[in-house]
Design an enzyme around this catalytic site. Structure first.
Site, short mmCIF file in Angstrom:
data_model
loop_
_atom_site.label_atom_id
_atom_site.label_comp_id
_atom_site.label_asym_id
_atom_site.label_seq_id
_atom_site.Cartn_x
_atom_site.Cartn_y
_atom_site.Cartn_z
CB CYS A 82 -13.57 -41.78 112.80
SG CYS A 82 -15.03 -41.20 111.92
CG HIS A 189 -14.55 -46.43 111.98
ND1 HIS A 189 -14.57 -46.07 113.31
CD2 HIS A 189 -15.31 -45.52 111.33
CE1 HIS A 189 -15.35 -45.00 113.45
NE2 HIS A 189 -15.81 -44.65 112.26
CD GLU A 191 -12.92 -48.88 114.98
OE1 GLU A 191 -11.84 -48.58 114.42
OE2 GLU A 191 -13.84 -48.05 115.15
#
Lengths: 208, 254
Positions: A82, A189, A191
């Protein structure tokens, strides 16, 4: 060298979310706040929340930009997520008087400034969107599919012409993933993108 | 294009033994516990939720306990998690980021804590801030926001919302408090007006009873729908829900 992932820690970033994902995947990792933390690092992840200007300022204040450059130049694998991806370019209209790391020549723009006649486009670009794989040897790192995005600024597709591995549409096509040699950038993202996202983190970390 | 989102809500309240339970409410009251927040979150992730809203109902639960809970949740949940519950300071927001929150939901503090939204947005980006408009409607069609006595007509409410967006709110959460856990559906009327006024994502926060309510909300312009009691009641499985929505021509993960 055994793979050991260094996660860059700055005050406004979500380094802890990235760390938890790596812990869950049982990938050896360490948090990097200062120069002395760069020990036996094979991979670096630059997480991304906050604002462009602040992240660059934090990295400078923490005195770790030179070490990041050094590891990158030595061929260690680097992943920017990001904002972490955005700062690898030259500039962003988010903080127009701040220079990025300059590894690439792109400048980031704001979705708000795309012509939007029908008001259907909402900014920030927040939610799940499709990453279309661009055929290249590196594209196996990011399988096509839906990933989670949360950003207002983007890298224009034409600015990563030969290194794009993923393209996403939000009013226009933008670069959602790229890779050149040892450097990878993801606008989404991983994660926070559930199983698919974890898979990308795993593949990045397993590169030798 | 970006897909529409389904956001299950996990409401937190403290139990008499000091533990935190997840549960549901109606009209923001009558809390019924249904289980452990972590177990709920795992089930939701397994069923392909797009995000999870964790909402602290009241100040009986300390934020410190919530930080612990969120850390525990974030160790196993790799989906976006938003958190709300009387957040008042930038320190609280910083702690929540560290714990693993993707977005913070700020309600009353948006207008009572002067600079909070601007500071938080400058530090973390506006994509991090959701402004929660918790309101009831008066019989004459005006709006009373939670924790204030001031009444707004539609025009002034829009002015207020636009001002908060300018300060740095990146999303709006529309919560008609009377429709919480209700039998009358979401407030599509206000959603329509809001959708033609703002260009940030809008989340419908209350009033979802049926699959049709999701569909109507998306078609009226909601970018996301948050639902609590709908998922607690478990009449429709989350995956069936997605199929229904997809079959109506709405772009959603399925």
């Amino acid at each position: 060298m055994v793979n050991n992932v260094g996660i860059i820690r700055t005050p406004s970033s979500n380094w802890n979310s990235v760390k938890r994902a790596m812990d869950y995947l049982k990938i050896s990792n360490v948090l990097i706040s200062q120069k002395k933390d760069f020990n036996d690092i094979s991979h670096i992840i630059i997480p991304g929340t906050g604002t462009y200007g602040d992240v660059i300022k934090d990295l400078e204040n923490q005195g770790i930009i030179d070490s990041i450059f050094e590891l990158k130049n030595q061929g260690r694998f680097v992943l920017g997520i990001c904002l972490g991806m955005q700062i690898m370019g030259e500039r962003s209209t988010e903080s127009s008087n701040v220079s990025g790391l300059g590894w690439f020549t792109y400048s980031c723009l704001n979705f708000e400034n795309i012509p939007n006649d029908n008001k259907a486009l909402k900014t920030p670009h927040t939610g799940w969107n499709f990453v279309n794989s661009i055929k290249s040897p590196a594209s196996s790192l990011v399988n096509k599919g839906d990933y989670y995005f949360s950003h207002s600024f983007y890298v224009p597709k034409n600015e990563t012409e030969h290194i794009t591995i993923g393209v996403t549409e939000n009013g226009l096509d933008f670069t959602s993933a790229f890779k050149e040699d040892n450097i990878m950038g993801l606008q989404f993202h991983p994660e926070k993108s559930q199983a698919k996202g974890l898979e990308v983190l795993k593949k990045f970390s397993e590169q030798k | 294009m970006i897909k529409k989102r389904i956001i299950p809500k996990i409401l937190l309240d403290s139990m008499s033994n000091g533990s935190i339970a997840a549960g549901m409410t109606s009209s923001y009251d009558n809390f019924i516990p249904i289980g452990s927040p972590i177990s709920q979150a795992k089930i939701l992730q397994d069923n392909l939720c797009d995000e999870i809203f964790v909402c602290k109902r009241n100040d009986k639960i300390s934020l410190d306990l919530c930080y612990e809970l969120i850390e525990e949740m974030a160790a196993e949940i790799f989906s976006p998690i938003s958190f709300g519950g009387n957040i008042q300071t930038i320190e609280e927001i910083s702690n929540l980021v560290t714990c693993g929150i993707e977005q913070v939901v700020i309600g009353r503090a948006a207008t009572t804590e002067g600079d909070l939204i601007r500071k938080a947005s400058n530090k973390f980006g506006n994509q991090f801030i959701i402004y929660s408009i918790d309101y009831r409607k008066t019989p004459d069609g005006r709006f009373r926001l939670d924790h204030t006595s001031e009444l707004f007509d539609t025009k002034n409410l829009m002015k207020l919302i636009l001002a908060v967006i300018k300060l740095g709110a990146g999303q709006l959460l529309l919560c008609n408090m009377d429709r919480d856990g209700s039998t009358i559906g979401p407030d599509l009327e206000l959603l329509k007006i809001l959708n033609s006024t703002v260009s940030v994502p809008i989340i419908i926060g209350t009033g979802i009873r049926t699959v049709s309510d999701f569909i109507d909300a998306y078609k009226t312009g909601a970018d996301a729908v948050a639902a609590g009691s709908f998922f607690c009641k478990k009449d429709t499985s989350p995956l069936q829900l997605r199929s229904h929505i997809w079959n109506e021509g709405i772009d959603i993960r399925h």
